[in-house]
Motif scaffolding. Structure first.
Motif, PDB file in Angstrom:
ATOM      1  N   ARG A 109     -10.115   7.326  -5.668  1.00 32.44           N
ATOM      2  CA  ARG A 109      -9.020   6.809  -4.830  1.00 32.44           C
ATOM      3  C   ARG A 109      -9.417   6.710  -3.362  1.00 32.44           C
ATOM      4  O   ARG A 109      -8.861   5.900  -2.613  1.00 32.44           O
ATOM      5  CB  ARG A 109      -7.779   7.690  -4.998  1.00 32.44           C
TER       6      ARG A 109
ATOM      7  N   GLU B  19      -6.611  11.793  -5.342  1.00 41.57           N
ATOM      8  CA  GLU B  19      -7.783  11.513  -4.505  1.00 41.57           C
ATOM      9  C   GLU B  19      -8.860  12.595  -4.573  1.00 41.57           C
ATOM     10  O   GLU B  19      -9.307  13.119  -3.560  1.00 41.57           O
ATOM     11  CB  GLU B  19      -7.336  11.281  -3.055  1.00 41.57           C
TER      12      GLU B  19
ATOM     13  N   ASP C 156       0.804  -1.214   0.000  1.00 43.16           N
ATOM     14  CA  ASP C 156       0.000   0.000   0.000  1.00 43.16           C
ATOM     15  C   ASP C 156       0.842   1.272   0.000  1.00 43.16           C
ATOM     16  O   ASP C 156       0.880   2.002  -0.984  1.00 43.16           O
ATOM     17  CB  ASP C 156      -0.948  -0.008   1.214  1.00 43.16           C
TER      18      ASP C 156
ATOM     19  N   LYS D 256      -4.014  -1.666  -6.592  1.00 43.02           N
ATOM     20  CA  LYS D 256      -3.860  -0.270  -6.162  1.00 43.02           C
ATOM     21  C   LYS D 256      -3.544   0.626  -7.353  1.00 43.02           C
ATOM     22  O   LYS D 256      -4.060   1.737  -7.459  1.00 43.02           O
ATOM     23  CB  LYS D 256      -2.775  -0.153  -5.089  1.00 43.02           C
TER      24      LYS D 256
ATOM     25  N   LYS E 158      -8.514  -5.052   2.634  1.00 43.76           N
ATOM     26  CA  LYS E 158      -9.231  -3.799   2.375  1.00 43.76           C
ATOM     27  C   LYS E 158      -9.397  -3.559   0.880  1.00 43.76           C
ATOM     28  O   LYS E 158     -10.506  -3.307   0.399  1.00 43.76           O
ATOM     29  CB  LYS E 158      -8.457  -2.641   3.017  1.00 43.76           C
TER      30      LYS E 158
ATOM     31  N   LYS F 110       1.536   9.120  -1.682  1.00 44.54           N
ATOM     32  CA  LYS F 110       1.097   9.874  -0.501  1.00 44.54           C
ATOM     33  C   LYS F 110       2.275   9.977   0.453  1.00 44.54           C
ATOM     34  O   LYS F 110       2.905   8.964   0.788  1.00 44.54           O
ATOM     35  CB  LYS F 110      -0.061   9.160   0.195  1.00 44.54           C
TER      36      LYS F 110
ATOM     37  N   LEU G 142      -9.875   3.604  -1.131  1.00 44.59           N
ATOM     38  CA  LEU G 142      -8.773   2.905  -0.447  1.00 44.59           C
ATOM     39  C   LEU G 142      -8.741   3.270   1.039  1.00 44.59           C
ATOM     40  O   LEU G 142      -7.939   2.724   1.793  1.00 44.59           O
ATOM     41  CB  LEU G 142      -7.433   3.251  -1.096  1.00 44.59           C
ATOM     42  N   ASN G 143      -9.601   4.199   1.435  1.00 41.38           N
ATOM     43  CA  ASN G 143      -9.645   4.570   2.848  1.00 41.38           C
ATOM     44  C   ASN G 143     -10.652   3.743   3.629  1.00 41.38           C
ATOM     45  O   ASN G 143     -10.941   4.052   4.786  1.00 41.38           O
ATOM     46  CB  ASN G 143      -9.978   6.064   2.992  1.00 41.38           C
TER      47      ASN G 143
HETATM   48  N1  GLY Z   1      -3.307   4.276   1.404  1.00 36.62           N
HETATM   49  C1  GLY Z   1      -4.342   4.716   0.578  1.00 36.62           C
HETATM   50  C2  GLY Z   1      -3.860   5.454  -0.631  1.00 36.62           C
HETATM   51  O1  GLY Z   1      -2.688   5.423  -0.961  1.00 36.62           O
HETATM   52  O2  GLY Z   1      -4.653   6.097  -1.273  1.00 36.62           O
END
Ligand code: GLY
Length: 525
Positions: free
Chosen positions: A405, A401, A301, A391, A352, A307, A408-409
């Motif tokens: 995106r 995001e 991840d 991902k 997840k 991020k 993914l939270n």
């Molecule tokens: N960990 C979630 C993302 O990278 O968007």
């Protein structure tokens, strides 16, 4: 085994390299230009282009390229020069093939095509100017590939090089000219790190790690990466993810005289990657960085997607930046020194993403739960690659995001609140996500937004992986004050990923206080 697709500008040698590579690999060969000509019963693809015009030609080309990619048997496929300008085709090639761009200078391209078939694209008064213009228009599309190879080298040499590339486990994060590749290296192959860093032509290296990783794994980095590099060895742990740690990296890099061609190397888990990435994003207003994740959580991840940031007292990751790495090298041999608890925490992020966006991935995690929990290298390498691919499919659609995106939270609104409430010294991040995922899924069912069976399925697989799935209601209530720092909050509402069915989720705005009450109702008394 994936197909191998050769792409590149006209005259870059796609067809001749493709034919020779297919012979060497013993695979069938498809030349999409030849297929287009055959399909339209014309002598060449150029005739089809001239007769129908570019828009119709591109439609036919996309159909033919997509059909070639859909074949079950691994092929070598030579695309036409403009095939990858269609994003859907380019990304389908990234998903189903190893996509290699052959690079040639415009002069070589012109010289090579001068003697060959009719090129309607160059039937203008200034073919050189037109070719240079086309190449610059396509630069970002050609950059979105698993590897680039010098197309001016002898065919035999190119063939051997592409064969090597085709044997690697590569996932491409396609972001135009900022595209980068995640390489899942064979266990213990440190030279992949050297190759990745060498490709960047760095003027200097700053390696950021933490004490635990330094003691256990530092010497697994090749000498040519370590020698002459500056080192920053941070204290381990989420509670060290502070601006003070970022300052240490800034100061070490500046003291060592880093310039714009310097590279920061993040060698560690998610905390190291986020801190080193943020330092790289801000040093000299942005230098490149490479992620070498050593925890499962960072492999599946945190190391992919750009991020970066650090925590504040009000909550996790509240200050940060999107700054994509220039390369990611994953070696599951680093997991040997990871204890079972840390390993399981990483698997929570895989569950997840399976729940949120990849039903087949969740099925495979359920099937492989026992070897994964035991730390079996093959099972881990397979699941890491699948999780990275899942991902990547989300990140390429929504890098910063603005929308998708955020799925993914899943599990993170509750998970972050629990972590912050415990001062980042209780549950590991992945454990908090495991608990958060189950409690959020149960809360969505309670609020009429989802199916209670999803929470039960999530809890079963997470437990099989050795993860916690419950929290006490009093703790959730006390932690909820931290949910108001969620980056997805807007006034009294917060955007949460709601799983409609396994592998299909969407963002829904809910009342934060109502969500808190529903989460507490699903927690243990
Ligand atoms: N960990 C979630 C993302 O990278 O968007």
């Amino acid at each position: 085994m994936r197909h191998v697709v050769l792409s590149g500008f006209m005259g870059s040698g796609k067809s001749s390299v493709g034919r020779a590579l297919a012979a060497r690999l013993g695979r069938p060969f498809v030349d999409t230009d030849a297929e287009i000509a055959k399909h339209a019963a014309r002598p060449t693809a150029g005739d089809v282009f001239a007769e129908h015009g570019e828009p119709r030609f591109r439609e036919i080309e996309a159909q033919i390229a997509t059909a070639a990619l859909a074949r079950a048997e691994p092929h070598v496929i030579a695309f036409g020069g403009g095939t990858v300008t269609a994003r859907a085709v380019r990304w389908a090639a990234l998903d189903r093939a190893t996509l290699v761009t052959l690079d040639v200078p415009v002069e070589t391209s012109l010289a090579r095509v001068a003697s060959s078939e009719h090129r309607p694209n160059l039937a203008v008064r200034d073919p050189g100017g037109r070719a240079a213009h086309l190449l610059s228009e396509r630069r970002a599309a050609y950059a979105e590939c698993h590897a680039r190879v010098d197309g001016t080298a002898p065919v035999e040499e190119i063939v051997r090089h592409v064969e090597q590339i085709a044997g690697k486990a590569l996932e491409c994060v396609p972001l135009g000219e900022r595209t980068y590749v995640v390489e899942i290296a064979p266990a213990g192959h440190g030279e992949v790190v050297s190759e990745t860093i060498a490709r960047l032509g760095a003027s200097s290296r700053v390696i950021v790690t933490d004490k635990n990783v330094h003691n256990a794994r530092f010497l697994s980095l090749p000498a040519e990466v370590r020698d002459g590099a500056s080192e920053v060895v941070l204290e381990p742990g989420e509670h060290e993810k502070t601006i003070a740690a970022v300052e240490r990296i800034w100061d070490a890099a500046l003291t060592a005289g880093i310039d714009r061609r310097g590279v920061v190397v993040a060698f560690g888990g998610g905390v190291v990657g986020d801190l080193a990435g943020f330092a790289a994003a801000t040093l000299l207003r942005g230098v490149r960085f490479v992620q070498i994740p050593t925890t499962l959580l960072a492999m599946v991840d945190a190391s992919v997607g750009g991020k970066t940031g650090f925590d504040r007292a009000a909550g996790k990751n509240l200050v940060g930046a999107f700054h994509q790495p220039s390369g990611v090298v994953i070696d599951v041999a680093h997991l040997e020194t990871l204890d079972a608890r840390q390993r399981a925490a990483g698997l929570a992020e895989v569950v997840k993403i399976g729940l949120a966006d990849d039903a087949a991935l969740l099925d495979d995690v359920e099937r492989l739960a026992e070897p994964l929990a035991r730390g079996d290298h093959d099972a881990l390498a397979e699941i890491v690659r699948r999780a990275v691919a899942a991902k990547v499919r989300v990140v390429r659609d929504d890098e910063t995001e603005r929308g998708r995106r955020a799925i993914l939270n899943l599990g993170h609104t509750v998970g972050h609140a629990l972590e912050a409430h415990q001062g980042y010294r209780g549950l590991l991040h992945g454990e908090a996500v495991a608990v958060g995922t189950v409690l959020e899924l149960a809360a969505f069912a309670d609020m009429g937004l989802g199916d209670a069976a999803l929470a039960r399925r999530a809890a079963d697989v997470l437990r099989a992986l050795g993860l916690p799935t419950e929290a006490r209601a009093a703790e959730v209530e006390a932690a909820w004050t931290y949910a108001s720092s969620d980056k997805k909050r807007s006034g009294a509402r917060v955007a949460v990923p709601v799983v409609r069915e396994v592998g299909r989720s969407e963002m829904v705005h809910v009342d934060l206080a109502e969500l808190g009450r529903a989460v507490a109702r699903g927690a243990t008394r």
